[in-house]
Design a protein around this motif. Structure first.
Motif, PDB file in Angstrom:
ATOM      1  N   GLU A 144      26.944  39.974  45.803  1.00 20.45           N
ATOM      2  CA  GLU A 144      26.053  38.818  45.764  1.00 20.45           C
ATOM      3  C   GLU A 144      26.798  37.534  46.138  1.00 20.45           C
ATOM      4  N   PHE A 145      28.053  37.433  45.728  1.00 19.77           N
ATOM      5  CA  PHE A 145      28.881  36.286  46.115  1.00 19.77           C
ATOM      6  C   PHE A 145      28.915  36.180  47.633  1.00 19.77           C
ATOM      7  N   ASP A 146      29.269  37.287  48.298  1.00 23.43           N
ATOM      8  CA  ASP A 146      29.374  37.274  49.757  1.00 23.43           C
ATOM      9  C   ASP A 146      28.023  37.009  50.407  1.00 23.43           C
ATOM     10  N   GLN A 147      26.973  37.619  49.885  1.00 24.66           N
ATOM     11  CA  GLN A 147      25.649  37.484  50.476  1.00 24.66           C
ATOM     12  C   GLN A 147      25.125  36.065  50.346  1.00 24.66           C
ATOM     13  N   PHE A 148      25.401  35.416  49.220  1.00 24.42           N
ATOM     14  CA  PHE A 148      24.896  34.081  48.941  1.00 24.42           C
ATOM     15  C   PHE A 148      25.688  32.994  49.650  1.00 24.42           C
ATOM     16  N   LEU A 149      27.005  33.117  49.684  1.00 23.70           N
ATOM     17  CA  LEU A 149      27.852  32.007  50.093  1.00 23.70           C
ATOM     18  C   LEU A 149      28.462  32.150  51.481  1.00 23.70           C
ATOM     19  N   VAL A 150      28.744  33.355  51.921  1.00 24.92           N
ATOM     20  CA  VAL A 150      29.488  33.540  53.166  1.00 24.92           C
ATOM     21  C   VAL A 150      28.548  34.118  54.222  1.00 24.92           C
ATOM     22  N   GLY A 151      28.144  33.292  55.177  1.00 23.63           N
ATOM     23  CA  GLY A 151      27.253  33.750  56.225  1.00 23.63           C
ATOM     24  C   GLY A 151      27.993  34.535  57.299  1.00 23.63           C
ATOM     25  N   ALA A 152      27.281  35.441  57.952  1.00 24.19           N
ATOM     26  CA  ALA A 152      27.889  36.252  59.009  1.00 24.19           C
ATOM     27  C   ALA A 152      28.130  35.436  60.276  1.00 24.19           C
ATOM     28  N   TRP A 153      27.341  34.374  60.491  1.00 28.46           N
ATOM     29  CA  TRP A 153      27.417  33.628  61.743  1.00 28.46           C
ATOM     30  C   TRP A 153      27.812  32.163  61.556  1.00 28.46           C
ATOM     31  N   SER A 154      27.858  31.675  60.325  1.00 33.22           N
ATOM     32  CA  SER A 154      28.091  30.245  60.094  1.00 33.22           C
ATOM     33  C   SER A 154      29.577  29.915  60.178  1.00 33.22           C
ATOM     34  N   ASP A 155      29.867  28.675  60.551  1.00 30.05           N
ATOM     35  CA  ASP A 155      31.240  28.158  60.576  1.00 30.05           C
ATOM     36  C   ASP A 155      31.516  27.556  59.197  1.00 30.05           C
ATOM     37  N   THR A 156      31.934  28.405  58.269  1.00 27.76           N
ATOM     38  CA  THR A 156      32.055  28.032  56.857  1.00 27.76           C
ATOM     39  C   THR A 156      33.514  27.974  56.438  1.00 27.76           C
ATOM     40  N   ARG A 157      33.822  27.022  55.557  1.00 25.16           N
ATOM     41  CA  ARG A 157      35.149  26.909  54.958  1.00 25.16           C
ATOM     42  C   ARG A 157      34.993  26.752  53.449  1.00 25.16           C
ATOM     43  N   PHE A 158      36.032  27.082  52.711  1.00 26.04           N
ATOM     44  CA  PHE A 158      36.117  26.795  51.290  1.00 26.04           C
ATOM     45  C   PHE A 158      37.051  25.601  51.112  1.00 26.04           C
ATOM     46  N   LEU A 159      36.545  24.562  50.474  1.00 28.30           N
ATOM     47  CA  LEU A 159      37.387  23.432  50.083  1.00 28.30           C
ATOM     48  C   LEU A 159      37.837  23.684  48.654  1.00 28.30           C
ATOM     49  N   GLU A 160      39.108  23.959  48.472  1.00 26.43           N
ATOM     50  CA  GLU A 160      39.664  24.251  47.150  1.00 26.43           C
ATOM     51  C   GLU A 160      40.220  22.989  46.512  1.00 26.43           C
ATOM     52  N   LEU A 161      39.948  22.814  45.227  1.00 23.41           N
ATOM     53  CA  LEU A 161      40.564  21.762  44.423  1.00 23.41           C
ATOM     54  C   LEU A 161      41.468  22.428  43.403  1.00 23.41           C
ATOM     55  N   ARG A 162      42.737  22.014  43.371  1.00 19.26           N
ATOM     56  CA  ARG A 162      43.725  22.685  42.524  1.00 19.26           C
ATOM     57  C   ARG A 162      44.564  21.686  41.742  1.00 19.26           C
ATOM     58  N   GLU A 163      44.973  22.125  40.544  1.00 16.41           N
ATOM     59  CA  GLU A 163      45.960  21.387  39.762  1.00 16.41           C
ATOM     60  C   GLU A 163      47.333  21.493  40.441  1.00 16.41           C
ATOM     61  N   PRO A 164      48.259  20.610  40.077  1.00 18.27           N
ATOM     62  CA  PRO A 164      49.617  20.761  40.599  1.00 18.27           C
ATOM     63  C   PRO A 164      50.211  22.083  40.124  1.00 18.27           C
ATOM     64  N   PRO A 165      51.076  22.699  40.911  1.00 15.73           N
ATOM     65  CA  PRO A 165      51.708  23.939  40.460  1.00 15.73           C
ATOM     66  C   PRO A 165      52.589  23.700  39.243  1.00 15.73           C
ATOM     67  N   ALA A 166      52.742  24.717  38.436  1.00 12.53           N
ATOM     68  CA  ALA A 166      53.615  24.618  37.264  1.00 12.53           C
ATOM     69  C   ALA A 166      55.056  24.369  37.703  1.00 12.53           C
TER      70      ALA A 166
END
Length: 258
Positions: A144-166
């Motif tokens: 469901e994650f893949d079906q909902f968020l990742v399209g087969a034809w769309s130019d999609t990216r994930f913008l990640e927000l992260r804490e500083p590394p330990a």
């Protein structure tokens, strides 16, 4: 469910590689925003091989993507869903948004391919359990994650927000949020954002939009599409805090009136 009949919508030669595209109207289904209401959608033909090429123009017409489905609400008795977008080059953060940026100055943002990892899915699952328990999405699995968020034809990216590394760590810091974002020639579309539910005080949803705006500004893109604003719906009201804002009235984009 798609209706049995379909119309064809004209696609101008100067704006699209397609001359026309089949447009369906769905049958009635429960509204995802107001459970007591029935909803219907207009859907571009999901089988058409030109869909990825037409999608940027569909954004201009107030449509939105969910998986490989490009849709726009079309309810007989309700016009509550209003497509909104931010004109990127005119945007200036307000006082509250500047505080959000200062509060999260330690958070890094990076753009990565739209490919699910265990880390992404774990965060997504925690977010749904906290924000949408018993809402029909909290039992989503990886399919469901893949079906909902990742399209087969769309130019999609994930913008990640992260804490500083330990200290002493060579890997990335803890993942706090993911903004699923489609890129089109004239703008970005904010498809969906999920974030660490235990970090609500950070304002990660607001931060994700501000980082998407910075991304669009860096690339000289004109708009950030935010999907639908709904008057009186608490979960949608945050969108009107990003000014200036434009709304689609069915014919064109106008200054947001509310």
């Amino acid at each position: 469910m798609l209706g049995a009949s379909a119309d064809r919508i004209a696609m101008g030669h100067d704006t699209s590689p397609a001359d026309d595209l089949r447009l369906y109207q769905t049958g009635s289904h429960p509204c995802g925003y107001w459970p007591e209401r029935e909803a219907r959608d207009l859907v571009l033909d999901p089988r058409d091989p030109r869909l990825g090429l037409v999608y940027p123009q569909a954004l201009e017409w107030g449509f939105r993507r969910s998986g490989d489905i490009v849709y726009r609400p079309s309810c007989a008795a309700c016009r509550a869903c209003v497509a909104v977008r931010i004109p990127v080059q005119r945007f200036q953060p307000d006082r509250s948004q500047r505080r959000c940026l200062r509060r999260n100055a330690d958070i890094s943002a990076r753009i990565v391919p739209a490919r699910r990892t265990d880390e992404h899915f774990d965060l997504y699952h925690r977010y749904l359990l906290a924000r949408h328990r018993d809402g029909g999405m909290d039992d989503h699995g990886t399919a469901e994650f893949d079906q909902f968020l990742v399209g087969a034809w769309s130019d999609t990216r994930f913008l990640e927000l992260r804490e500083p590394p330990a200290p002493g760590s060579s890997g990335p810091g803890r993942l706090l949020a993911v903004a699923v974002t489609d890129r089109a020639p004239h703008g970005l579309s904010a498809v969906y954002t999920f974030y660490e539910p235990e970090e609500a005080a950070r304002g990660l949803g607001t931060l994700a939009i501000l980082r998407q705006l910075e991304w669009a500004q860096r690339e000289g893109l004109a708009h950030l599409y935010l999907g639908y604003w709904i008057d009186g719906h608490a979960k949608m009201d945050y969108k009107r805090r990003f000014r200036p804002l434009e709304a689609f009235d069915g014919r064109g984009w106008r200054e947001f009136p509310y």
